[in-house]
Design a protein around this motif. Structure first.
Motif, PDB file in Angstrom:
ATOM      1  N   LEU A   5      16.079  33.954  49.758  1.00  0.00           N
ATOM      2  CA  LEU A   5      15.671  33.336  50.965  1.00  0.00           C
ATOM      3  C   LEU A   5      16.488  32.154  51.246  1.00  0.00           C
ATOM      4  O   LEU A   5      16.825  31.440  50.207  1.00  0.00           O
ATOM      5  CB  LEU A   5      14.103  32.951  51.049  1.00  0.00           C
ATOM      6  CG  LEU A   5      13.099  33.800  50.853  1.00  0.00           C
ATOM      7  CD1 LEU A   5      11.907  33.256  50.064  1.00  0.00           C
ATOM      8  CD2 LEU A   5      12.786  34.303  52.329  1.00  0.00           C
ATOM      9  N   TYR A   6      17.033  31.965  52.333  1.00  0.00           N
ATOM     10  CA  TYR A   6      17.632  30.766  52.863  1.00  0.00           C
ATOM     11  C   TYR A   6      16.597  29.641  52.753  1.00  0.00           C
ATOM     12  O   TYR A   6      15.481  29.922  53.335  1.00  0.00           O
ATOM     13  CB  TYR A   6      18.604  30.823  54.263  1.00  0.00           C
ATOM     14  CG  TYR A   6      19.570  31.725  53.933  1.00  0.00           C
ATOM     15  CD1 TYR A   6      20.846  31.259  53.162  1.00  0.00           C
ATOM     16  CD2 TYR A   6      19.880  33.024  54.581  1.00  0.00           C
ATOM     17  CE1 TYR A   6      21.954  32.170  53.251  1.00  0.00           C
ATOM     18  CE2 TYR A   6      20.979  33.895  54.342  1.00  0.00           C
ATOM     19  CZ  TYR A   6      22.098  33.496  53.673  1.00  0.00           C
ATOM     20  OH  TYR A   6      23.352  34.002  53.503  1.00  0.00           O
ATOM     21  N   LEU A   7      17.111  28.466  53.037  1.00  0.00           N
ATOM     22  CA  LEU A   7      16.320  27.012  53.120  1.00  0.00           C
ATOM     23  C   LEU A   7      15.436  27.180  54.553  1.00  0.00           C
ATOM     24  O   LEU A   7      14.327  27.231  54.479  1.00  0.00           O
ATOM     25  CB  LEU A   7      17.036  25.961  52.879  1.00  0.00           C
ATOM     26  CG  LEU A   7      16.071  24.611  52.991  1.00  0.00           C
ATOM     27  CD1 LEU A   7      15.296  24.660  52.269  1.00  0.00           C
ATOM     28  CD2 LEU A   7      17.106  23.294  52.880  1.00  0.00           C
ATOM     29  N   GLN A  37      10.089  37.139  56.328  1.00  0.00           N
ATOM     30  CA  GLN A  37      11.424  36.987  56.538  1.00  0.00           C
ATOM     31  C   GLN A  37      11.886  38.349  57.211  1.00  0.00           C
ATOM     32  O   GLN A  37      12.904  38.546  57.950  1.00  0.00           O
ATOM     33  CB  GLN A  37      11.967  37.292  55.034  1.00  0.00           C
ATOM     34  CG  GLN A  37      13.388  37.179  54.894  1.00  0.00           C
ATOM     35  CD  GLN A  37      13.983  37.309  53.776  1.00  0.00           C
ATOM     36  OE1 GLN A  37      13.521  38.025  52.951  1.00  0.00           O
ATOM     37  NE2 GLN A  37      14.980  36.514  53.372  1.00  0.00           N
ATOM     38  N   LYS A  38      11.147  39.363  56.901  1.00  0.00           N
ATOM     39  CA  LYS A  38      11.701  40.800  57.948  1.00  0.00           C
ATOM     40  C   LYS A  38      11.714  40.681  59.371  1.00  0.00           C
ATOM     41  O   LYS A  38      12.449  40.767  60.158  1.00  0.00           O
ATOM     42  CB  LYS A  38      10.848  42.011  57.442  1.00  0.00           C
ATOM     43  CG  LYS A  38      11.626  43.262  57.003  1.00  0.00           C
ATOM     44  CD  LYS A  38      10.411  44.398  56.464  1.00  0.00           C
ATOM     45  CE  LYS A  38      10.462  44.318  54.982  1.00  0.00           C
ATOM     46  NZ  LYS A  38       9.247  45.071  54.570  1.00  0.00           N
ATOM     47  N   ASP A  39      10.319  40.073  59.734  1.00  0.00           N
ATOM     48  CA  ASP A  39      10.287  39.642  61.147  1.00  0.00           C
ATOM     49  C   ASP A  39      11.227  38.764  61.749  1.00  0.00           C
ATOM     50  O   ASP A  39      11.975  38.737  62.816  1.00  0.00           O
ATOM     51  CB  ASP A  39       8.979  38.962  61.472  1.00  0.00           C
ATOM     52  CG  ASP A  39       7.955  40.269  61.653  1.00  0.00           C
ATOM     53  OD1 ASP A  39       7.921  41.221  61.482  1.00  0.00           O
ATOM     54  OD2 ASP A  39       6.700  39.717  61.633  1.00  0.00           O
ATOM     55  N   LEU A  40      11.664  37.675  60.988  1.00  0.00           N
ATOM     56  CA  LEU A  40      12.583  36.632  61.126  1.00  0.00           C
ATOM     57  C   LEU A  40      13.965  37.128  61.463  1.00  0.00           C
ATOM     58  O   LEU A  40      14.899  36.770  62.443  1.00  0.00           O
ATOM     59  CB  LEU A  40      12.510  35.414  60.138  1.00  0.00           C
ATOM     60  CG  LEU A  40      12.839  34.092  60.464  1.00  0.00           C
ATOM     61  CD1 LEU A  40      12.170  33.573  61.751  1.00  0.00           C
ATOM     62  CD2 LEU A  40      12.820  33.280  59.174  1.00  0.00           C
ATOM     63  N   GLN A  41      14.364  38.305  60.705  1.00  0.00           N
ATOM     64  CA  GLN A  41      15.761  38.776  60.788  1.00  0.00           C
ATOM     65  C   GLN A  41      15.673  40.007  61.778  1.00  0.00           C
ATOM     66  O   GLN A  41      16.740  40.490  61.973  1.00  0.00           O
ATOM     67  CB  GLN A  41      16.023  39.266  59.242  1.00  0.00           C
ATOM     68  CG  GLN A  41      16.265  38.155  58.358  1.00  0.00           C
ATOM     69  CD  GLN A  41      16.421  38.493  56.849  1.00  0.00           C
ATOM     70  OE1 GLN A  41      16.208  39.969  56.771  1.00  0.00           O
ATOM     71  NE2 GLN A  41      16.948  37.705  55.893  1.00  0.00           N
TER      72      GLN A  41
END
Lengths: 468, 81, 372
Positions: A211-213, A238-242
């Motif tokens: 994960l990035y900060l 994270q999936k949604d974020l990407q």
């Protein structure tokens, strides 16, 4: 969240839609989330605490990210940018102190420059040390888990919170004898703690994705779920974020529907029922069985509408920004048994405790060839006790947790026993089961609503038809 | 291959968990969200999968989001073998 | 434009249209007084024993509102038809009648009810508490006007000088927010109140819409919701454990509103008293000058208490007696009927024992009036 705050977030989502092409979503979300930590924080009588607590929230999350970096990796350029960006945001919030027109995002004026720089230096130094100096030994992860649990215990235990508040008052040159446990109203910490524990634990078992900060921070303090959950899982978030996202009519409608549902449940139904729902004051005043049941029913419904309404709003706000937060409720009061109730009530908390407490515990005892009944009894009691103490480390929440632990065990054994032996119509079983479950849960709420067990005893006697 | 895994899983669930060996489980039948398998039996199921197929199922995966029916569980097992 | 965009536009368009339509409908039909009559009280919830009033709703399970309809609909007076064997007495007055700092069981009406009176004709006498905090004869007149619908057999109206200055008549929120009703009374009884007095809160068209009336509407709803808490606990007032006692040391102030020494009857609102008696019609109305505390501390040589310089009150006593004699009112002056240590936080608020003393005095006075 207040109506103003909710409307602001909706307006921001529309703004983000207009400027979306020029501003990457992850920076938008990080910015709003970090600022929201300061903005949503309630005021504290301890000087500047309503600035330091949000800053601590962000620092703790950043430190958790630093220790969960995979072994042998160094922070990337993007992490550095994110770190300085967040630092800059916090600094900007603090500097509004000197701009009367903008002051203040925090409930009270942020600290002056010198203590500010000192404080920020300490926070930043600790995060840096944690991340760099002696990071990524397993023991630092364990130490972090313990540290979060320790903080949690301080905040949730009244005597410890009072003691800490007194200490902080002394540090700020205020009168320590006026300290109250409520001085330490740390917005969203219960939820933050469980998100961080989940990442630390998954890092230990090697399941945490890289994960990035900025991703990590946005996950930890995502503004729709900051105040009242739900507790998401980071790999899902994270999936949604990407995923590429643009707010279109379909998503706007879906979000609007969830928001409308939430607003109605929380601000109309929940707040209306709150006017006569069971509370310590009316619990001591009510004197007949029928009216006591009415107050209790009102409390049970109020709690559901308030909390489920909040979840609807959180999910609706999340959808406006392309994040589909997990569901937290699934018609809990209509479920035919207590196990099903807990699969539909505050699901993200129970799932969390199942994953990190109940399952490992059960697995360990199973491997030692214990027989089934004692494992289930101990596992349920332990899990539900923790669910109780999560709300506050007090006797009444412990009793409430044990009430449900015993209930779950009893249901489990009964279901096992009744398998293939009972022959009733499924409809009758579902209806009578739902009624029984609802009343079992409602009686449990007496402990939940009333901090004083003596008062709870009074109400329970009344409910049972006895004299008060 | 998938069918074999599913048969073994099905036999374990109906025989050991549901105690109804004659019952037939559909490949899409909701196991967790449908209330067939409780949280305790899920751990047993994970232990069974680990012993039988040599595949680790983590404690955090014992939920309906990760798998909720025989198809999904079999796919999970295959992907890790 | 995509299918979903069109759908979104339709949803927003229809929502706006519906909002406007409902607001216009609300403003033109003005359904608030009709809605005020809808009540759960005297049904699933027991009727209140006094008119709703509350400054701390969340502790008192009670709130102040301006809808006379809702206030009466929540009162036990309006529960069903009047029983045939009931001799109905209503008590009108200020917070001392309502029972400030008193539980329902200790109010004046409760003390009178505990006497279990029966009329010579065998009807049981029942007293209803229609007192309402704030001191203004016009507020009392409004309540008498509404209460006449419920067939009283006798009205007891407790007054004091403080309720009579002309500029106090439109001072209370209940009067200000019911301009239509008050103007009708002004016209009918020729009151000296200016119908165009700026105290009257007349609503603009926008204020009459659903949006503009959201606060009074919410009050109607909250009155019903607090009803459950009232039903469950029997509490309708937050009574603090400690309060500041009525002042015994008084400021050196000799003025009383804009009254001159030797003021005449038309300097205070005798017209409103007349109107109240006229509104009662054939129903006998007993006018009572209510008891008050008499200070003996600083400046008690020139003042009776927090409210009154002696000259003003003495003059009022004379005028009341004169007017009662001239107009043939049933009038009783009981201003010294309660011993001085039975006052609570104000010169007119009584302790439970004080109410017992006052009730005993009133019972003597009403005995001759118990013939339906």
């Amino acid at each position: 969240m207040t109506l103003i705050q909710i409307s602001t977030f909706v307006a921001l989502s529309l703004l983000a839609r207009v400027f979306g092409s020029r501003l990457p979503r992850r920076w938008t979300l990080l910015t709003i989330s970090v600022l929201a930590v300061f903005w949503l924080q309630p005021a504290s009588p301890i000087r500047n605490l309503d600035f330091w607590l949000p800053l601590l929230t962000i620092s703790i999350a950043a430190a958790a990210w630093a220790v969960t970096l995979p072994a042998g990796t160094r922070p990337a350029r993007r992490d550095g940018i994110a770190g300085f960006f967040v630092l800059g945001l916090a600094l900007a919030v603090a500097l509004t102190r000197y701009i009367p027109a903008l002051c203040c995002l925090t409930p009270s004026r942020p600290p002056e420059t010198l203590p500010l720089l000192l404080g920020m230096g300490i926070f930043f130094g600790v995060v840096w040390l944690v991340g760099r100096g002696f990071a990524r030994q397993p023991w630092t992860l364990h130490a972090r888990v313990l540290a979060v649990i320790f903080l949690f215990i301080i905040l949730k235990s009244e005597p410890l919170a009072q003691l800490t508040a007194a200490g902080l008052r002394g540090l700020m040159g205020q009168d320590p004898t006026l300290a109250q446990p409520t001085d330490l109203r740390w917005l969203g910490f219960s939820y933050l703690a469980f998100r961080l524990l989940h990442t630390l634990r998954d890092r230990l078992s090697g399941r945490l994705p890289a994960l990035y900060l900025d991703e990590f921070l946005t996950y930890a303090v995502f503004f729709p779920s900051l105040t009242a959950g739900p507790i998401d899982r980071v790999e899902r978030f994270q999936k949604d974020l990407q995923t590429e996202f643009q707010l279109d009519a379909i998503r706007f409608l879906e979000a609007g529907e969830r928001l409308a549902q939430g607003l109605f449940m929380k601000f109309v139904l929940g707040d209306a029922l709150a006017l006569f729902a069971l509370n310590p004051a009316n619990a001591a005043q009510v004197s007949t069985t029928g009216w006591a049941w009415l107050l209790l029913y009102a409390y049970a419904l109020r709690l559901f509408f308030d909390f489920a309404g909040y979840t609807h709003m959180a999910i609706g706000l999340g959808l406006l920004f392309g994040i589909r937060l997990p569901e937290n409720f699934n018609r809990p009061y209509l479920q035919p048994n207590l196990t099903a109730f807990w699969n539909g009530w505050h699901m993200t908390l129970t799932n969390w405790l199942r994953a990190y407490v109940f399952n490992p515990f059960t697995r360990a005892l199973r491997a030692r060839k214990w027989s089934i009944a004692p494992i289930i009894l101990l596992g349920q009691l332990l899990t539900m006790l923790l669910v109780g103490l999560w709300h506050g480390i007090t006797l009444n929440f412990a009793i409430w947790g044990l009430w449900h632990g015993l209930g779950l065990f009893t249901h489990n054994r009964w279901a096992d026993f009744a398998k293939g032996r009972l022959n009733v119509s499924p409809q009758l079983a579902a209806i009578s089961g739902a009624l029984l479950t609802f009343h079992f849960v409602a009686l449990g709420w007496v402990w939940f609503a009333l901090p004083d067990p003596g008062l709870a005893g009074r109400v329970l006697r009344l409910l049972a038809g006895g004299a008060p | 291959m998938t069918q074999e895994i599913q048969n073994k899983l099905s036999a374990f669930i109906t025989g050991e968990i549901l105690k109804q060996p004659d019952r037939k489980l559909g490949p899409e039948e909701a196991l967790i969200s449908g209330g067939l398998i409780d949280s305790f039996s899920l751990v047993d199921l994970a232990l069974f999968v680990e012993e039988t197929f040599g595949v680790k199922v983590d404690d955090t995966e014992l939920n309906a989001q990760t798998f909720d029916n025989l198809n999904q569980l079999a796919a999970l097992i295959q992907s890790r073998q | 434009m995509s299918e979903s965009m069109r759908f979104l536009r339709n949803v927003l368009g229809k929502a706006t249209l519906l909002f406007v339509a409902v607001n216009l409908l609300f403003a033109t039909t003005d359904p608030l007084s009709f809605l005020g009559n809808l009540s759960l009280y005297n049904g699933p919830i027991p009727g209140r024993q006094r008119i709703p009033f509350g400054e701390e709703p969340d502790k008192a399970y009670n709130l102040s509102l301006n809808s006379l309809e809702a206030m009466f609909a929540s009162h036990e007076l309006t529960a069903g038809a009047k029983p045939v064997d009931e001799f109905r007495v209503i008590l009108i007055g200020d917070s001392s009648v309502w029972g400030f700092l008193l539980e329902n069981q200790d109010t004046l009406s409760a003390q009178l009810n505990s006497a279990d009176l029966t009329t010579p004709a065998g009807h049981s006498v029942r007293f209803y508490n229609l007192g309402y905090p704030t001191i203004s004869l016009t507020k009392d007149l409004l309540i008498i006007d509404e209460a006449m619908r419920y067939q009283p057999d006798l009205i007891i109206w407790l007054v004091t000088l403080e309720s009579m200055p002309h500029n106090k008549q439109t001072f209370t929120p209940l009067v200000q927010h019911n301009p239509g009703r008050v103007r009708a009374l002004i016209a009918e009884y020729g009151l000296s109140i200016d119908p165009a007095n700026p105290d009257f809160k007349d609503l603009t068209f926008l204020q009459k819409t659903l949006w503009g009336q959201r606060r009074p509407l919410a009050d109607l709803l909250r009155l019903q919701l607090y009803g459950f808490a009232w039903g469950a606990t029997g509490i309708d007032q937050y009574i603090p454990a400690a309060y500041t006692e009525r002042a015994n040391d008084l400021p050196l102030v000799t003025e009383y509103y804009d009254l001159e020494p030797d003021f005449t009857a038309d300097a205070i609102a005798f017209d409103v008293l007349d109107a109240g008696i006229a509104r009662a019609g054939d129903v006998p109305l007993l006018l009572v000058n209510e008891p008050m505390f008499i200070a003996d501390g600083a400046n008690s040589d020139i003042r009776y208490n927090f409210f009154y310089p002696k000259w003003a009150y003495n003059r009022y006593l004379v005028l009341m007696a004169e007017q009662a004699a001239v107009n043939g009112w049933l009038y009783a002056d009981v201003w010294q009927a309660v011993s001085n240590d039975e006052y609570t936080n104000s010169a007119i608020h009584l302790t439970p024992a004080g109410e017992v003393q006052l009730a005993a005095k009133l019972l003597e006075l009403i005995h001759p009036l118990l013939n339906p």
